[in-house]
Design a protein around this motif. Structure first.
Motif, PDB file in Angstrom:
ATOM      1  N   ASP A  14      -3.714   8.623 -13.857  1.00  0.00           N
ATOM      2  CA  ASP A  14      -2.890   9.052 -12.724  1.00  0.00           C
ATOM      3  C   ASP A  14      -3.560   8.863 -11.371  1.00  0.00           C
ATOM      4  N   ALA A  16      -4.442   8.018  -7.752  1.00  0.00           N
ATOM      5  CA  ALA A  16      -3.720   7.792  -6.492  1.00  0.00           C
ATOM      6  C   ALA A  16      -4.739   7.518  -5.394  1.00  0.00           C
ATOM      7  N   GLU A  18      -4.967   6.604  -1.133  1.00  0.00           N
ATOM      8  CA  GLU A  18      -4.275   6.452   0.155  1.00  0.00           C
ATOM      9  C   GLU A  18      -5.218   5.900   1.200  1.00  0.00           C
ATOM     10  N   ARG A  27       0.183   4.800   0.754  1.00  0.00           N
ATOM     11  CA  ARG A  27      -0.211   5.031  -0.639  1.00  0.00           C
ATOM     12  C   ARG A  27      -0.343   3.691  -1.350  1.00  0.00           C
ATOM     13  N   ASP A  30      -0.404   4.625  -6.924  1.00  0.00           N
ATOM     14  CA  ASP A  30       0.481   5.759  -7.114  1.00  0.00           C
ATOM     15  C   ASP A  30       0.613   6.057  -8.606  1.00  0.00           C
ATOM     16  N   ARG A 244       1.588   0.571  -8.969  1.00  0.00           N
ATOM     17  CA  ARG A 244       1.876   1.227 -10.257  1.00  0.00           C
ATOM     18  C   ARG A 244       1.760   0.229 -11.395  1.00  0.00           C
ATOM     19  N   ARG A 294       7.881   1.380   0.661  1.00  0.00           N
ATOM     20  CA  ARG A 294       8.234   1.333  -0.752  1.00  0.00           C
ATOM     21  C   ARG A 294       9.745   1.533  -0.926  1.00  0.00           C
TER      22      ARG A 294
END
Ligand code: ATP
Ligand code: MG
Length: 336
Positions: A14, A16, A18, A27, A30, A244, A294
């Motif tokens: 997971d 992430a 930025e 971001r 993600d 992703r 996005r």
């Protein structure tokens, strides 16, 4: 669970990332989850800007200053008593320095990123060895010569005293690989290691990497935008789109029955071996959106030939669960 996995050596969960800037935060990653296994090659593929290099840099704690891990974990030796979350460590700490280059070797696109013009290749490999191992200078030099031989450099006992500029691009990247292997890492991360080389040299360097990885049982994360490289090298493949994971599959499934329309589009854009050199490649319509813009729902929907109106633009498909083959796409949800 993908069959016949080796020992689990690194788990990204997971993640992430930025980047801060004048116009707010962006971001770049993600919720990325990936796993590396001893003796296996994870290919990471996707168009420019999809977050491949940021993933590698975040794992190693070498993001640019504007970049920050804002969520998730990078677990070294997951599920063992020595499990460590690298995200929780100070990137400049002693432990993290030991991990970088020690536990995890790094191979760059441009070998001169890792090499200095001012020192002989031998001295640089000796330094890299002695940063992580207690060896005398003489022993480290012998090990450096041995490593140069292992990466296929002819006459290593004289090449050890060469400066990088005296070597061809192909030999320099072999030296880059020798540097990455200096401390016998169990994990290697290679970010587009052959993109700067001509096609013949590229094939040789890839074959070398594959052989070393197999012989040493290394877990290799190989970043590329080239599906041909994936076909030649990977055991498992993570396809990334806009920060992703779009699809995760064993390599054979990926080519035989790609699950995500994005994967199918990438495969269509591979030049056929028989195509005339001047034939236009089929490319994917449009470009990767900027992470600051996005699209709603599934980020690929504006470019997707199989978009379901009213669905794909409204909500995001479920992420691919770690360690399972699958695609983050509504066309796959419900289908086992
Ligand atoms: N130093 C930075 N500052 C701000 N944004 C960045 C920085 N580095 C990367 N990004 C953003 O993160 C996103 C992912 O970049 P990344 O370099 O990981 O792409 P990539 O998949 O490696 O692409 P390529 O195939 O071109 O190497 C990009 O959209 C980029 O805008
Ligand atoms: Mg990159």
């Amino acid at each position: 669970m993908v069959e016949s996995m080796g020992r689990h050596v690194l788990s990204v969960r997971d993640l992430a990332v930025e980047f801060g800037g004048d116009r707010g935060t962006l971001r770049a990653l993600d919720g990325v989850s990936l796993d590396l296994h001893a003796g296996r090659v994870l290919g990471v593929v996707g168009e420019s800007g999809c977050g491949k290099s940021v993933t590698a840099r975040a794992i190693l704690g070498i993001l640019d200053r504007a970049g920050k891990v804002t969520g998730g974990q990078v677990l070294l030796d997951p599920g063992t008593s020595s499990q460590q979350d690298l995200v929780a460590l100070d990137p400049n700490s002693q432990t993290m320095r030991g991990v970088r280059g020690g536990r995890i070797g790094l191979i760059f696109q441009e070998p001169m990123t890792a090499l200095s013009v001012h020192y002989t290749v031998g001295n640089q490999i000796v330094e890299a060895i002695r940063a992580h191992r207690e060896l005398s200078k003489a022993d480290a030099r012998n090990r450096a010569i041995e490593l140069l031989g292992e990466v296929g450099i002819p006459r290593p006992e004289s090449r050890v005293d060469a400066y990088p500029f005296q070597l061809s691009g192909g030999l320099r990247q072999r030296v880059g690989i020798a540097m990455a292997l200096a401390a016998d890492p169990q994990i290697l991360i290679a970010d587009e290691p052959t993109t700067a080389l001509d096609v013949t040299t590229q094939a040789q360097v890839l074959a070398l990497l594959r052989r070393l990885q197999r012989d040493k049982g290394i877990a290799l994360m190989l970043i590329t935008h080239d599906m041909g490289v994936i076909a030649q090298m990977a055991d498992d493949v993570a396809v990334m789109y806009l920060g992703r994971i779009a699809e995760f599959s064993p390599v054979r499934d990926l080519f035989a029955r790609p699950r995500h329309p994005y994967t199918r589009a990438l495969l269509r854009s591979v030049p056929s071996i028989r195509a005339e050199p001047r034939d236009r490649l089929a490319t994917i319509g449009g470009t990767v959106p900027h992470p600051g813009a996005r699209p709603s729902g599934c980020a690929f929907h504006p470019r997707c030939p199989e978009v379901i109106a009213g669905r794909c633009d409204q909500s995001a498909p479920r992420p691919v669960p770690p360690l399972e083959a699958g695609a983050a796409c509504f066309l796959n949800e419900g289908a086992a």
